[in-house]
Motif scaffolding. Structure first.
Motif, mmCIF file in Angstrom:
data_model
loop_
_atom_site.group_PDB
_atom_site.id
_atom_site.type_symbol
_atom_site.label_atom_id
_atom_site.label_comp_id
_atom_site.label_asym_id
_atom_site.label_seq_id
_atom_site.Cartn_x
_atom_site.Cartn_y
_atom_site.Cartn_z
ATOM 1 N N VAL A 158 -50.195 -17.752 -43.317
ATOM 2 C CA VAL A 158 -51.070 -16.822 -44.032
ATOM 3 C C VAL A 158 -52.128 -17.596 -44.822
ATOM 4 C CG1 VAL A 158 -51.158 -15.108 -45.900
ATOM 5 C CG2 VAL A 158 -49.395 -14.947 -44.135
ATOM 6 N N LEU A 159 -51.722 -18.669 -45.496
ATOM 7 C CA LEU A 159 -52.700 -19.473 -46.235
ATOM 8 C C LEU A 159 -53.731 -20.086 -45.302
ATOM 9 C CD1 LEU A 159 -50.545 -21.375 -48.870
ATOM 10 C CD2 LEU A 159 -52.018 -19.398 -49.235
ATOM 11 N N ALA A 210 -45.212 -12.548 -47.320
ATOM 12 C CA ALA A 210 -44.820 -12.975 -45.974
ATOM 13 C C ALA A 210 -43.599 -13.875 -46.045
ATOM 14 C CB ALA A 210 -45.984 -13.696 -45.289
ATOM 15 N N TRP A 211 -43.601 -14.814 -47.002
ATOM 16 C CA TRP A 211 -42.451 -15.700 -47.173
ATOM 17 C C TRP A 211 -41.194 -14.894 -47.465
ATOM 18 C CZ3 TRP A 211 -39.694 -16.150 -51.774
ATOM 19 C CH2 TRP A 211 -38.658 -17.076 -51.746
ATOM 20 N N LEU A 212 -41.298 -13.961 -48.397
ATOM 21 C CA LEU A 212 -40.144 -13.158 -48.800
ATOM 22 C C LEU A 212 -39.623 -12.312 -47.642
ATOM 23 C CD1 LEU A 212 -38.312 -12.349 -51.149
ATOM 24 C CD2 LEU A 212 -39.964 -10.564 -51.697
ATOM 25 N N VAL A 213 -40.518 -11.634 -46.944
ATOM 26 C CA VAL A 213 -40.104 -10.760 -45.840
ATOM 27 C C VAL A 213 -39.474 -11.570 -44.711
ATOM 28 C CG1 VAL A 213 -40.986 -9.246 -44.002
ATOM 29 C CG2 VAL A 213 -41.702 -8.895 -46.376
ATOM 30 N N HIS A 233 -61.080 -15.348 -47.398
ATOM 31 C CA HIS A 233 -60.689 -14.404 -48.450
ATOM 32 C C HIS A 233 -60.445 -15.144 -49.766
ATOM 33 C CE1 HIS A 233 -60.280 -11.281 -45.436
ATOM 34 N NE2 HIS A 233 -59.521 -12.090 -44.716
ATOM 35 N N PRO A 234 -60.522 -14.418 -50.893
ATOM 36 C CA PRO A 234 -60.266 -15.047 -52.196
ATOM 37 C C PRO A 234 -58.825 -15.534 -52.327
ATOM 38 C CG PRO A 234 -61.299 -12.880 -52.470
ATOM 39 C CD PRO A 234 -60.948 -13.033 -51.016
ATOM 40 N N VAL A 289 -54.793 -13.811 -51.152
ATOM 41 C CA VAL A 289 -54.156 -14.556 -50.060
ATOM 42 C C VAL A 289 -52.807 -15.097 -50.507
ATOM 43 C CG1 VAL A 289 -54.362 -16.566 -48.541
ATOM 44 C CG2 VAL A 289 -56.328 -15.103 -48.921
ATOM 45 N N LEU A 290 -52.728 -15.610 -51.730
ATOM 46 C CA LEU A 290 -51.448 -16.108 -52.242
ATOM 47 C C LEU A 290 -50.418 -14.991 -52.362
ATOM 48 C CD1 LEU A 290 -52.429 -18.710 -54.983
ATOM 49 C CD2 LEU A 290 -51.246 -19.138 -52.825
#
Length: 137
Positions: A102-103, A122-125, A110-111, A115-116
């Motif tokens: 994602v990063l 995404a990491w959690l899911v 994107h800002p 994004v963070l």
């Protein structure tokens, strides 16, 4: 699953020092690789689990010691506990891959803050899904 804070007292200062040195060595190696071959290649090596190998050996050692204190050999129990730790590390690594993806894809266009946030989600899911799948299989 339960948290065991008493296990922090099982680890000696020397064991903590070995973890610190192992992580530092991996970081230095990744930095040298990045200097020679560029940040993309160096970053892949930075993701190497510098802490996991010594940590998993400590998990096994401490479980054997707890079992021995109760009069058991504890080899199978120690290996089983270490395998659960390894499964958790694998789920977390998959989540870390999603975070990095994602990063990588989002930061150029994107800002930073959104994004963070998306990368963290995404990491959690991914991590939780991997653990859930492990429990079901």
């Amino acid at each position: 699953m339960r948290l065991r804070f008493d296990s922090l007292r099982e680890t000696t200062l020397a064991e903590y020092a070995r973890h610190f040195v192992a992580g530092g060595l991996v970081t230095v190696a990744a930095s040298l690789i990045a200097r020679r071959y560029g940040a993309v290649i160096g970053g892949m090596f930075m993701a190497f689990p510098g802490i996991f190998p010594p940590s998993i050996s400590l998990v096994e050692k401490h479980k054997r010691e707890r079992e021995a204190a109760q009069g058991f050999e504890g080899v199978r129990a120690a290996r089983a506990e270490a395998s659960v730790e390894a499964a958790g590390a694998s789920a977390g690594a998959a989540g870390l891959g999603a975070f990095g993806l994602v990063l990588w894809k989002g930061l150029g266009t994107h800002p930073l803050t959104p994004v963070l946030v998306v990368a963290l989600m995404a990491w959690l899911v991914v991590s939780c899904t991997m653990w859930w799948l492990r429990e079901r299989l």
